[in-house]
Design a protein around this motif. Structure first.
Motif, PDB file in Angstrom:
ATOM      1  N   LEU A 221      71.296  10.010  44.105  1.00 43.41           N
ATOM      2  CA  LEU A 221      71.381  11.653  42.830  1.00 43.41           C
ATOM      3  C   LEU A 221      73.403  11.532  42.719  1.00 43.41           C
ATOM      4  CD1 LEU A 221      69.515  14.186  44.811  1.00 43.41           C
ATOM      5  CD2 LEU A 221      69.293  12.765  42.000  1.00 43.41           C
ATOM      6  N   ARG A 222      74.296  11.706  43.343  1.00 42.21           N
ATOM      7  CA  ARG A 222      75.031  11.387  43.383  1.00 42.21           C
ATOM      8  C   ARG A 222      76.008  10.531  41.903  1.00 42.21           C
ATOM      9  NH1 ARG A 222      80.434  11.781  47.398  1.00 42.21           N
ATOM     10  NH2 ARG A 222      82.495  12.116  45.330  1.00 42.21           N
ATOM     11  N   SER A 223      75.421   9.176  42.330  1.00 44.50           N
ATOM     12  CA  SER A 223      75.890   8.004  41.595  1.00 44.50           C
ATOM     13  C   SER A 223      75.380   8.354  39.961  1.00 44.50           C
ATOM     14  CB  SER A 223      74.756   7.253  41.957  1.00 44.50           C
ATOM     15  OG  SER A 223      75.635   6.222  40.767  1.00 44.50           O
ATOM     16  N   ALA A 224      73.600   8.870  39.618  1.00 42.25           N
ATOM     17  CA  ALA A 224      73.444   9.447  38.769  1.00 42.25           C
ATOM     18  C   ALA A 224      74.017  10.091  37.854  1.00 42.25           C
ATOM     19  CB  ALA A 224      71.213   9.798  38.751  1.00 42.25           C
ATOM     20  N   ILE A 225      74.008  10.944  38.671  1.00 41.36           N
ATOM     21  CA  ILE A 225      74.783  12.622  37.742  1.00 41.36           C
ATOM     22  C   ILE A 225      76.947  12.229  37.446  1.00 41.36           C
ATOM     23  CG2 ILE A 225      76.038  15.261  38.301  1.00 41.36           C
ATOM     24  CD1 ILE A 225      73.488  15.427  40.423  1.00 41.36           C
ATOM     25  N   SER A 226      76.995  11.549  38.329  1.00 44.77           N
ATOM     26  CA  SER A 226      78.375  10.915  38.040  1.00 44.77           C
ATOM     27  C   SER A 226      78.802   9.706  36.861  1.00 44.77           C
ATOM     28  CB  SER A 226      79.240  10.322  39.252  1.00 44.77           C
ATOM     29  OG  SER A 226      79.245  11.156  41.083  1.00 44.77           O
ATOM     30  N   ASN A 227      77.485   9.602  36.832  1.00 44.28           N
ATOM     31  CA  ASN A 227      77.355   8.844  35.746  1.00 44.28           C
ATOM     32  C   ASN A 227      77.251   9.281  34.276  1.00 44.28           C
ATOM     33  OD1 ASN A 227      77.459   5.743  35.728  1.00 44.28           O
ATOM     34  ND2 ASN A 227      75.500   6.097  37.426  1.00 44.28           N
ATOM     35  N   LEU A 228      76.739  10.368  34.145  1.00 45.17           N
ATOM     36  CA  LEU A 228      76.672  11.561  33.184  1.00 45.17           C
ATOM     37  C   LEU A 228      78.357  12.478  33.196  1.00 45.17           C
ATOM     38  CD1 LEU A 228      73.164  13.094  33.891  1.00 45.17           C
ATOM     39  CD2 LEU A 228      73.967  10.968  32.079  1.00 45.17           C
TER      40      LEU A 228
ATOM     41  N   VAL B 297      69.219  20.021  35.995  1.00 44.20           N
ATOM     42  CA  VAL B 297      70.936  19.364  36.616  1.00 44.20           C
ATOM     43  C   VAL B 297      71.299  19.241  35.005  1.00 44.20           C
ATOM     44  CG1 VAL B 297      72.693  18.377  38.068  1.00 44.20           C
ATOM     45  CG2 VAL B 297      70.792  19.053  38.418  1.00 44.20           C
ATOM     46  N   GLU B 298      72.250  20.019  34.585  1.00 40.04           N
ATOM     47  CA  GLU B 298      72.724  19.658  33.481  1.00 40.04           C
ATOM     48  C   GLU B 298      74.228  19.286  32.662  1.00 40.04           C
ATOM     49  OE1 GLU B 298      71.701  22.181  29.107  1.00 40.04           O
ATOM     50  OE2 GLU B 298      72.831  22.853  30.316  1.00 40.04           O
ATOM     51  N   VAL B 299      74.066  18.208  32.196  1.00 40.50           N
ATOM     52  CA  VAL B 299      75.619  17.727  32.008  1.00 40.50           C
ATOM     53  C   VAL B 299      75.729  18.299  30.782  1.00 40.50           C
ATOM     54  CG1 VAL B 299      77.297  16.278  31.746  1.00 40.50           C
ATOM     55  CG2 VAL B 299      75.744  16.379  33.565  1.00 40.50           C
ATOM     56  N   GLU B 300      76.534  19.123  30.260  1.00 43.89           N
ATOM     57  CA  GLU B 300      77.207  19.834  28.824  1.00 43.89           C
ATOM     58  C   GLU B 300      78.325  19.539  28.854  1.00 43.89           C
ATOM     59  OE1 GLU B 300      76.066  23.767  26.044  1.00 43.89           O
ATOM     60  OE2 GLU B 300      76.156  23.586  28.212  1.00 43.89           O
ATOM     61  N   ASP B 301      78.594  19.517  27.258  1.00 49.71           N
ATOM     62  CA  ASP B 301      80.286  19.515  26.395  1.00 49.71           C
ATOM     63  C   ASP B 301      79.715  19.597  24.935  1.00 49.71           C
ATOM     64  OD1 ASP B 301      80.215  16.679  24.650  1.00 49.71           O
ATOM     65  OD2 ASP B 301      78.795  15.775  26.176  1.00 49.71           O
TER      66      ASP B 301
ATOM     67  N   ARG C  66      62.852  12.778  34.857  1.00 48.68           N
ATOM     68  CA  ARG C  66      62.772  12.979  34.131  1.00 48.68           C
ATOM     69  C   ARG C  66      64.114  13.540  33.442  1.00 48.68           C
ATOM     70  NH1 ARG C  66      61.483  16.871  30.020  1.00 48.68           N
ATOM     71  NH2 ARG C  66      60.537  18.481  31.234  1.00 48.68           N
ATOM     72  N   LEU C  67      64.427  12.288  31.407  1.00 47.46           N
ATOM     73  CA  LEU C  67      65.867  12.831  31.281  1.00 47.46           C
ATOM     74  C   LEU C  67      65.697  13.178  30.330  1.00 47.46           C
ATOM     75  CD1 LEU C  67      69.168  13.316  31.024  1.00 47.46           C
ATOM     76  CD2 LEU C  67      69.185  10.004  30.620  1.00 47.46           C
ATOM     77  N   GLU C  68      66.552  14.157  29.835  1.00 45.23           N
ATOM     78  CA  GLU C  68      66.250  14.462  28.415  1.00 45.23           C
ATOM     79  C   GLU C  68      67.803  14.898  27.901  1.00 45.23           C
ATOM     80  OE1 GLU C  68      65.238  19.015  26.905  1.00 45.23           O
ATOM     81  OE2 GLU C  68      63.761  18.785  28.218  1.00 45.23           O
ATOM     82  N   ILE C  69      67.626  14.349  26.283  1.00 50.44           N
ATOM     83  CA  ILE C  69      69.051  14.092  25.427  1.00 50.44           C
ATOM     84  C   ILE C  69      68.819  14.985  24.834  1.00 50.44           C
ATOM     85  CG2 ILE C  69      70.457  12.754  24.857  1.00 50.44           C
ATOM     86  CD1 ILE C  69      69.302  10.114  26.770  1.00 50.44           C
ATOM     87  N   ASP C  70      69.505  15.955  24.772  1.00 56.53           N
ATOM     88  CA  ASP C  70      69.772  16.830  23.183  1.00 56.53           C
ATOM     89  C   ASP C  70      71.263  17.142  22.757  1.00 56.53           C
ATOM     90  OD1 ASP C  70      69.160  18.519  21.617  1.00 56.53           O
ATOM     91  OD2 ASP C  70      69.165  19.916  22.422  1.00 56.53           O
ATOM     92  N   SER C  71      71.030  15.999  21.532  1.00 54.52           N
ATOM     93  CA  SER C  71      72.451  16.250  21.237  1.00 54.52           C
ATOM     94  C   SER C  71      72.866  16.290  19.723  1.00 54.52           C
ATOM     95  CB  SER C  71      73.093  15.150  21.980  1.00 54.52           C
ATOM     96  OG  SER C  71      74.683  14.935  21.132  1.00 54.52           O
ATOM     97  N   LEU C  72      73.005  16.618  18.266  1.00 57.61           N
ATOM     98  CA  LEU C  72      73.432  16.130  17.103  1.00 57.61           C
ATOM     99  C   LEU C  72      75.062  15.857  17.021  1.00 57.61           C
ATOM    100  CD1 LEU C  72      71.705  19.383  15.792  1.00 57.61           C
ATOM    101  CD2 LEU C  72      70.726  16.818  15.316  1.00 57.61           C
ATOM    102  N   PRO C  73      75.254  15.878  16.180  1.00 60.08           N
ATOM    103  CA  PRO C  73      76.990  15.075  16.069  1.00 60.08           C
ATOM    104  C   PRO C  73      77.854  16.396  15.156  1.00 60.08           C
ATOM    105  CG  PRO C  73      75.641  13.901  14.873  1.00 60.08           C
ATOM    106  CD  PRO C  73      74.435  14.586  15.119  1.00 60.08           C
ATOM    107  N   GLY C  74      78.524  17.097  16.222  1.00 60.94           N
ATOM    108  CA  GLY C  74      79.748  17.347  16.024  1.00 60.94           C
ATOM    109  C   GLY C  74      79.344  19.192  17.121  1.00 60.94           C
ATOM    110  N   GLU C  75      78.364  18.935  17.725  1.00 61.68           N
ATOM    111  CA  GLU C  75      77.514  19.366  18.449  1.00 61.68           C
ATOM    112  C   GLU C  75      78.026  19.308  20.155  1.00 61.68           C
ATOM    113  OE1 GLU C  75      73.982  21.632  16.792  1.00 61.68           O
ATOM    114  OE2 GLU C  75      75.002  21.260  14.720  1.00 61.68           O
ATOM    115  N   GLY C  76      78.363  18.345  20.210  1.00 63.34           N
ATOM    116  CA  GLY C  76      78.662  18.360  21.531  1.00 63.34           C
ATOM    117  C   GLY C  76      76.603  17.355  22.408  1.00 63.34           C
ATOM    118  N   ALA C  77      76.664  17.131  23.366  1.00 61.79           N
ATOM    119  CA  ALA C  77      75.518  16.515  23.948  1.00 61.79           C
ATOM    120  C   ALA C  77      74.853  17.594  25.515  1.00 61.79           C
ATOM    121  CB  ALA C  77      75.552  15.349  24.394  1.00 61.79           C
ATOM    122  N   ARG C  78      73.843  17.036  25.322  1.00 65.48           N
ATOM    123  CA  ARG C  78      73.267  18.346  26.503  1.00 65.48           C
ATOM    124  C   ARG C  78      71.933  16.943  27.279  1.00 65.48           C
ATOM    125  NH1 ARG C  78      74.774  21.246  23.085  1.00 65.48           N
ATOM    126  NH2 ARG C  78      72.886  20.742  22.016  1.00 65.48           N
ATOM    127  N   PHE C  79      72.800  16.968  28.482  1.00 65.23           N
ATOM    128  CA  PHE C  79      71.930  16.186  29.155  1.00 65.23           C
ATOM    129  C   PHE C  79      71.410  16.919  30.277  1.00 65.23           C
ATOM    130  CE2 PHE C  79      74.915  12.819  27.317  1.00 65.23           C
ATOM    131  CZ  PHE C  79      74.251  12.256  27.172  1.00 65.23           C
TER     132      PHE C  79
END
Length: 458
Positions: free
Chosen positions: A318-325, A352-356, A404-417
């Motif tokens: 889990l640390r490896s997966a979240i670290s990758n994101l 667990v969400e990684v957002e930028d 499961r992995l869900e990815i939500d992103s649009l150009p100019g609006e960041g990304a959410r994994f």
């Protein structure tokens, strides 16, 4: 309406005629009664003919009738004829569907809302051994008794197909897909994927073996290059540049081999048990510290964790997966961007969400991001040292944890994994454990002292 109007006139003629005769004879009431009785007799006679026709031979021509009865009988016959034609069309369609299903190489099994088998094609008989004589009406789990299939069947979550061995032979590998329809009824499709499964096994074995064999020569090369680097100052400038490039490419090859071996292990090894309890606040805090070491204060990294939240699983995976994101967010977002790690309970379990708030990703790339070696910008990924295997590793770690992995992103609006884990992976909160849990929001801080962070993967 014309027949009904004529019928009313007929009733009027009978009642008026017999009433007039009765009035002339001084028996007006009896005359009217006799006229109505005759009218009723005629209708009862037609009603008997209709009843006899419907009971004995409704497929034949209707009995003769006049007036409104004749029109009614004709309408009934035309309606029955239309219904028979519609039934014939439906029967023909069903026969064609069954014939086409029989021609399929994939097995089809129709289940009722209780999971009992109603119908199947001949391919299903060959793949899982069904027999029409005594298996019809049996529950599907009486035949497919694998605990993995029973759990898959009862979860009612059929987003991904299930792969398991055929009950007829261990040498036959089946892929089973279930589709819900109607009133909680199911259509089960069984496909023989033995050849694909063997090819996939060959590919995994090849990648694992080649990666393992490459480690020794790469280790030797890295050792000699490290030795030569101690005397780099004595070499001509051109040789120094070549030595640096060789070291860089050797490191890149070693990272690639490590990622390939990690991915191979995730694909082949079974997850032993549920793992151990993982304090998500502590885990994400450590990941944030490593990310800050990679970022070198170019980004603002924060952590927000629901107090006392814990997961059951393999901490290193889990640390490896979240670290990758998180490391991807650090590497591919501009300076001064905000990166947030969140962990909270949801209706499904734990997320667990990684957002930028960086440049974002074109949606056209999202379906392929977890493919091996897929890169949005090949030049930029090569420059940053990525191997193209990071998100593939994330995907397989989540699969091993039923997530499961869900990815939500649009150009100019960041990304959410978002990494979604099922409720059975969530640990119950206890007061004693809560006393040592991390705070709900852990703010960003300076990089940790000199500790080299784990190597980021793309």
């Amino acid at each position: 309406m014309r027949y009904w109007t004529n019928e009313l006139w007929r009733l009027g003629y009978l009642a008026g005629g017999f009433g007039l005769v009765g009035g002339l004879l001084g028996l007006l009431g009896w005359g009217l009664a006799l006229g109505l009785a005759l009218y009723l007799f005629v209708h009862l006679k037609h009603l008997k003919s209709l009843y006899t026709w419907l009971i004995t031979n409704p497929h034949e021509e209707p009995p003769p009738g006049d007036g409104v009865w004749g029109d009614l009988l004709d309408r009934l016959y035309r309606y029955q004829k239309g219904q028979r034609q519609a039934q014939e069309r439906l029967r023909s369609i069903l026969n064609r569907i069954q014939e086409s299903s029989e021609a399929m190489r994939d097995g089809l099994v129709m289940l009722d809302n209780h999971g009992d088998m109603e119908w199947w094609n001949s391919a299903a008989e060959q793949l899982i051994g069904l027999k029409a004589s005594h298996d019809r009406g049996q529950h599907v789990t009486n035949y497919l008794r694998d605990p993995v299939f029973i759990d898959y069947f009862n979860r009612l979550a059929y987003r991904e197909p299930l792969t398991l061995q055929s009950p007829l032979s261990d040498n036959l590998t089946l892929q089973i897909s279930i589709t819900l329809f109607g009133d909680n009824e199911r259509l089960v499709m069984v496909r023989d994927v033995t050849r694909l499964y063997r090819l996939e096994e060959m590919r995994r074995d090849f990648v694992a073996n080649v990666s393992h064999e490459l480690r020794t020569p790469l280790t030797v090369l890295a050792g000699y290059l490290e030795t030569y680097s101690d005397y780099a100052d004595d070499l001509p400038p051109r040789w120094q540049r070549g030595l640096g490039q060789m070291q860089s490419q050797t490191d890149r090859m070693q990272h690639l081999v490590e990622d390939l071996l990690t991915l191979s292990r995730l694909e082949t090894d079974e997850l032993s048990g549920e793992g151990r309890r993982i304090d998500m606040a502590q885990l994400l805090t450590r990941i944030r510290e490593d990310a800050e070491g990679l970022s070198k204060e170019r980004h603002v990294i924060t952590v927000a964790v629901e107090p006392g939240l814990a997961l059951m699983g393999e901490e290193q995976e889990l640390r490896s997966a979240i670290s990758n994101l998180v490391f991807n967010a650090v590497r591919y977002t501009p300076e001064d961007c905000h990166i947030t790690l969140r962990c909270q309970s949801t209706s499904e379990g734990v997320m667990v969400e990684v957002e930028d708030d960086g440049d974002g990703i074109d949606p056209v790339h999202l379906p392929r991001l977890t493919e091996r070696f897929y890169r949005i910008d090949k030049g930029r990924s090569t420059a940053t040292g990525g191997t193209g295997l990071g998100l593939a590793i994330v995907k397989h770690v989540l699969i091993r944890h039923q997530g499961r992995l869900e990815i939500d992103s649009l150009p100019g609006e960041g990304a959410r994994f978002r990494c979604h884990f099922p409720a059975e992976r969530r640990c119950a909160t206890t007061a004693a454990w809560l006393s040592g849990a991390g705070q709900a929001a852990v703010g960003s801080g300076s990089a940790t002292s000199g500790r080299h962070p784990p190597r980021p993967r793309e």
